[in-house]
Design a protein around this motif. Structure first.
Motif, PDB file in Angstrom:
ATOM      1  N   ASP A 155      94.321 -23.631   0.190  1.00 56.98           N
ATOM      2  CA  ASP A 155      95.517 -22.824  -0.033  1.00 56.98           C
ATOM      3  C   ASP A 155      95.141 -21.569  -0.813  1.00 56.98           C
ATOM      4  O   ASP A 155      94.469 -21.648  -1.851  1.00 56.98           O
ATOM      5  CB  ASP A 155      96.577 -23.613  -0.798  1.00 56.98           C
ATOM      6  CG  ASP A 155      97.188 -24.720   0.043  1.00 56.98           C
ATOM      7  OD1 ASP A 155      97.242 -24.564   1.282  1.00 56.98           O
ATOM      8  OD2 ASP A 155      97.607 -25.748  -0.528  1.00 56.98           O
ATOM      9  N   ILE A 156      95.591 -20.433  -0.322  1.00 58.40           N
ATOM     10  CA  ILE A 156      95.181 -19.138  -0.851  1.00 58.40           C
ATOM     11  C   ILE A 156      96.412 -18.368  -1.323  1.00 58.40           C
ATOM     12  O   ILE A 156      97.377 -18.215  -0.566  1.00 58.40           O
ATOM     13  CB  ILE A 156      94.460 -18.319   0.238  1.00 58.40           C
ATOM     14  CG1 ILE A 156      93.248 -19.092   0.771  1.00 58.40           C
ATOM     15  CG2 ILE A 156      94.064 -16.942  -0.270  1.00 58.40           C
ATOM     16  CD1 ILE A 156      92.837 -18.692   2.162  1.00 58.40           C
ATOM     17  N   SER A 184      92.595 -25.058  -3.757  1.00 54.95           N
ATOM     18  CA  SER A 184      93.463 -23.886  -3.783  1.00 54.95           C
ATOM     19  C   SER A 184      92.919 -22.888  -4.801  1.00 54.95           C
ATOM     20  O   SER A 184      92.153 -23.257  -5.698  1.00 54.95           O
ATOM     21  CB  SER A 184      94.902 -24.271  -4.143  1.00 54.95           C
ATOM     22  OG  SER A 184      94.976 -24.789  -5.460  1.00 54.95           O
ATOM     23  N   PHE A 185      93.310 -21.643  -4.641  1.00 54.15           N
ATOM     24  CA  PHE A 185      92.953 -20.631  -5.632  1.00 54.15           C
ATOM     25  C   PHE A 185      93.958 -19.491  -5.574  1.00 54.15           C
ATOM     26  O   PHE A 185      94.659 -19.292  -4.572  1.00 54.15           O
ATOM     27  CB  PHE A 185      91.525 -20.103  -5.431  1.00 54.15           C
ATOM     28  CG  PHE A 185      91.335 -19.218  -4.222  1.00 54.15           C
ATOM     29  CD1 PHE A 185      91.580 -17.844  -4.292  1.00 54.15           C
ATOM     30  CD2 PHE A 185      90.888 -19.740  -3.014  1.00 54.15           C
ATOM     31  CE1 PHE A 185      91.389 -17.022  -3.185  1.00 54.15           C
ATOM     32  CE2 PHE A 185      90.700 -18.932  -1.904  1.00 54.15           C
ATOM     33  CZ  PHE A 185      90.948 -17.562  -1.988  1.00 54.15           C
ATOM     34  N   ALA A 186      94.032 -18.763  -6.676  1.00 55.55           N
ATOM     35  CA  ALA A 186      94.852 -17.553  -6.757  1.00 55.55           C
ATOM     36  C   ALA A 186      93.953 -16.423  -7.236  1.00 55.55           C
ATOM     37  O   ALA A 186      93.089 -16.628  -8.097  1.00 55.55           O
ATOM     38  CB  ALA A 186      96.016 -17.745  -7.718  1.00 55.55           C
ATOM     39  N   ILE A 187      94.146 -15.250  -6.676  1.00 50.96           N
ATOM     40  CA  ILE A 187      93.291 -14.115  -7.022  1.00 50.96           C
ATOM     41  C   ILE A 187      94.111 -12.833  -7.025  1.00 50.96           C
ATOM     42  O   ILE A 187      95.005 -12.656  -6.197  1.00 50.96           O
ATOM     43  CB  ILE A 187      92.104 -14.006  -6.033  1.00 50.96           C
ATOM     44  CG1 ILE A 187      91.058 -13.018  -6.536  1.00 50.96           C
ATOM     45  CG2 ILE A 187      92.587 -13.634  -4.632  1.00 50.96           C
ATOM     46  CD1 ILE A 187      89.733 -13.084  -5.757  1.00 50.96           C
ATOM     47  N   SER A 190      94.851 -22.521   4.905  1.00 53.58           N
ATOM     48  CA  SER A 190      93.703 -22.384   5.791  1.00 53.58           C
ATOM     49  C   SER A 190      92.773 -23.575   5.584  1.00 53.58           C
ATOM     50  O   SER A 190      93.200 -24.640   5.139  1.00 53.58           O
ATOM     51  CB  SER A 190      92.980 -21.061   5.507  1.00 53.58           C
ATOM     52  OG  SER A 190      91.961 -20.821   6.446  1.00 53.58           O
ATOM     53  N   ILE A 191      91.513 -23.399   5.921  1.00 56.30           N
ATOM     54  CA  ILE A 191      90.486 -24.408   5.665  1.00 56.30           C
ATOM     55  C   ILE A 191      89.318 -23.744   4.958  1.00 56.30           C
ATOM     56  O   ILE A 191      89.160 -22.517   4.993  1.00 56.30           O
ATOM     57  CB  ILE A 191      89.987 -25.075   6.967  1.00 56.30           C
ATOM     58  CG1 ILE A 191      89.254 -24.049   7.841  1.00 56.30           C
ATOM     59  CG2 ILE A 191      91.120 -25.752   7.706  1.00 56.30           C
ATOM     60  CD1 ILE A 191      88.453 -24.672   8.971  1.00 56.30           C
ATOM     61  N   PHE A 192      88.504 -24.563   4.315  1.00 51.90           N
ATOM     62  CA  PHE A 192      87.280 -24.064   3.691  1.00 51.90           C
ATOM     63  C   PHE A 192      86.356 -23.591   4.816  1.00 51.90           C
ATOM     64  O   PHE A 192      86.062 -24.352   5.744  1.00 51.90           O
ATOM     65  CB  PHE A 192      86.617 -25.172   2.900  1.00 51.90           C
ATOM     66  CG  PHE A 192      85.715 -24.700   1.806  1.00 51.90           C
ATOM     67  CD1 PHE A 192      86.118 -24.730   0.481  1.00 51.90           C
ATOM     68  CD2 PHE A 192      84.433 -24.212   2.089  1.00 51.90           C
ATOM     69  CE1 PHE A 192      85.280 -24.303  -0.539  1.00 51.90           C
ATOM     70  CE2 PHE A 192      83.595 -23.788   1.086  1.00 51.90           C
ATOM     71  CZ  PHE A 192      84.017 -23.816  -0.242  1.00 51.90           C
ATOM     72  N   PRO A 193      85.898 -22.334   4.780  1.00 54.37           N
ATOM     73  CA  PRO A 193      85.053 -21.836   5.878  1.00 54.37           C
ATOM     74  C   PRO A 193      83.656 -22.423   5.831  1.00 54.37           C
ATOM     75  O   PRO A 193      83.154 -22.812   4.772  1.00 54.37           O
ATOM     76  CB  PRO A 193      85.017 -20.324   5.624  1.00 54.37           C
ATOM     77  CG  PRO A 193      85.183 -20.197   4.145  1.00 54.37           C
ATOM     78  CD  PRO A 193      86.124 -21.305   3.745  1.00 54.37           C
ATOM     79  N   GLY A 194      83.002 -22.477   6.983  1.00 48.88           N
ATOM     80  CA  GLY A 194      81.616 -22.898   7.038  1.00 48.88           C
ATOM     81  C   GLY A 194      80.694 -21.800   6.529  1.00 48.88           C
ATOM     82  O   GLY A 194      81.115 -20.667   6.258  1.00 48.88           O
ATOM     83  N   LEU A 210      88.373 -22.231  -7.856  1.00 46.48           N
ATOM     84  CA  LEU A 210      89.127 -23.243  -7.127  1.00 46.48           C
ATOM     85  C   LEU A 210      89.653 -24.337  -8.042  1.00 46.48           C
ATOM     86  O   LEU A 210      89.040 -24.688  -9.048  1.00 46.48           O
ATOM     87  CB  LEU A 210      88.253 -23.871  -6.044  1.00 46.48           C
ATOM     88  CG  LEU A 210      87.642 -22.946  -4.991  1.00 46.48           C
ATOM     89  CD1 LEU A 210      86.986 -23.773  -3.900  1.00 46.48           C
ATOM     90  CD2 LEU A 210      88.687 -22.010  -4.406  1.00 46.48           C
ATOM     91  N   SER A 211      90.805 -24.878  -7.646  1.00 41.06           N
ATOM     92  CA  SER A 211      91.322 -26.100  -8.244  1.00 41.06           C
ATOM     93  C   SER A 211      91.551 -27.096  -7.113  1.00 41.06           C
ATOM     94  O   SER A 211      91.618 -26.723  -5.949  1.00 41.06           O
ATOM     95  CB  SER A 211      92.623 -25.830  -8.993  1.00 41.06           C
ATOM     96  OG  SER A 211      93.604 -25.296  -8.119  1.00 41.06           O
TER      97      SER A 211
END
Length: 382
Positions: free
Chosen positions: A162-163, A312-315, A222-226, A303-304
């Motif tokens: 989650d972004i 998830s993260f916030a930026i 989304s998903i964690f990218p490769g 990340l948390s």
């Protein structure tokens, strides 16, 4: 105050007369006496007028000459005095002095303490029309959950991510940039980019647009990218001033990338769907990545969450709209030519990805010739 008038060079004030005349208790010149010519040793601009009516230039000179008083009054009091001299309000004068002043939305002054998010290349696979494929013309691209393709049931599998991004208008006083449009895209768990990589040319997953709310926030699921060969795990994004602007990639006011931390990546890349990513990551550091090697502190997500429930993260994304965007689009040789048969060309939205695309041969192993990591020099990273 204009001190460049040639008529005043070397003589900013009128010449002093030899004699001065005392004023009465009201501050005016007594009847039958000659006009007063100076005040505190300084010549008066208008000898026949009271001291307080000598004009802005005289008032400023008086303030500057009283250096001790400045320490007591403070800059705010001086501003108020100057505002009174010019007939304007103190807040108006302060705004003029620093280029804008505070915003009604509660931001700081135009002299921002924030640092603008660094601009980065969009890379070869933006899907914004600058390199063939253009998802931004697709109905339904404005969405928060980007895991599935817009017009099919194909879903990118992987660890949930989650972004939350907060878009900040630095030029407006560090206030939320409400109404800004954010386009986010990334590779899947196998290191493939939808619309470009072999086998997913017809898919549009892991691409989407969100409009910033009153707090300047946008959110994506989304998903964690490769991690494919030659690049640290990352997300791409472009910011446009409004939703209408996304029809043209050159309208972007910022193009940048977000790096994901190694600690969480190490755990994610142990999963089967991320086969090859751990090997690729082991060959990289943020310091050797072609994009983040010049600094990544502002672009590194914190990340948390956990591997089971997702992360998830916030930026924050501060943007200075008074500066020219850097590294946006596909200009400057970044990414090479559009793939044959890509969107916008013949043969529909699919087509053959460029040689060495991330999906070719999977994410593991050495970077193939012409891969994003080595195509076109150091600035050709994706």
């Amino acid at each position: 105050m204009d001190t460049t008038d040639p008529r005043r060079v070397g003589r900013p004030y009128p010449e002093a007369r030899e004699h001065t005349v005392a004023q009465n208790s009201a501050g005016s010149v007594p009847s039958g006496t000659a006009p007063r010519n100076s005040f505190e040793g300084r010549p008066l601009h208008h000898p026949a007028e009271d001291v307080e009516d000598q004009g802005l230039a005289f008032d400023v000179g008086t303030l500057v000459s009283r250096r001790g008083a400045l320490g007591v009054l403070g800059a705010g009091s001086v501003t108020a005095v100057l505002a009174a001299c010019t007939g304007g309000s103190a807040s108006t004068t302060a705004a003029a002095s620093d280029g804008g002043g505070a915003s009604d939305a509660g931001g700081s002054s135009a002299t921002s303490e924030l640092t603008e998010m660094p601009g980065e290349t969009a890379g070869p696979y933006p899907g914004d029309g600058s390199n063939g494929a253009d998802v931004l013309e697709t109905s339904g691209v404005e969405r928060s959950d980007i895991r599935s393709s817009i017009d099919s049931d194909t879903t990118a599998e992987g660890v949930p991510l989650d972004i939350t991004m907060t878009i900040i208008d630095m030029a407006g006083g560090d206030v939320p940039m409400q109404g800004a449009a954010v386009y986010l895209w990334q590779c899947d768990a196998a290191g493939q980019y939808s619309m470009y990589s072999e086998g997913v040319e017809e898919e549009t997953y892991l691409r989407g647009v969100q409009i910033a709310d009153a707090q300047g926030k946008v959110t994506f699921t989304s998903i964690f990218p490769g991690c494919y060969a030659g690049r640290w795990p990352h997300l791409h994004f472009e910011v446009f001033p409004d939703a209408e602007s996304i029809v043209d990639a050159t309208n972007a006011i910022l193009t940048s990338q977000i790096a994901l931390p190694q600690t969480e990546a190490d755990g994610v890349y142990e999963l089967t769907e991320y086969a090859g990513s751990a090997e690729n990551l082991s060959q990289l550091t943020l310091e050797t990545d072609g994009i983040f090697s010049d600094g990544y502190e502002q672009q590194l997500a914190a990340l948390s969450g956990d591997l089971d429930s997702g992360y998830s993260f916030a930026i924050d994304v501060p943007i200075d709209t008074t500066t020219e965007p850097e590294a946006g689009g596909m200009g400057g040789g970044m990414g090479g030519e559009p793939p044959s048969g890509g969107a916008g060309g013949e043969g529909g939205p699919g087509g053959t990805p460029p040689e060495g695309a991330p999906g070719e041969g999977g994410p593991g192993g050495e970077p193939p010739a012409g891969a994003p990591s080595d195509g076109g020099g150091e600035t050709s990273q994706d």
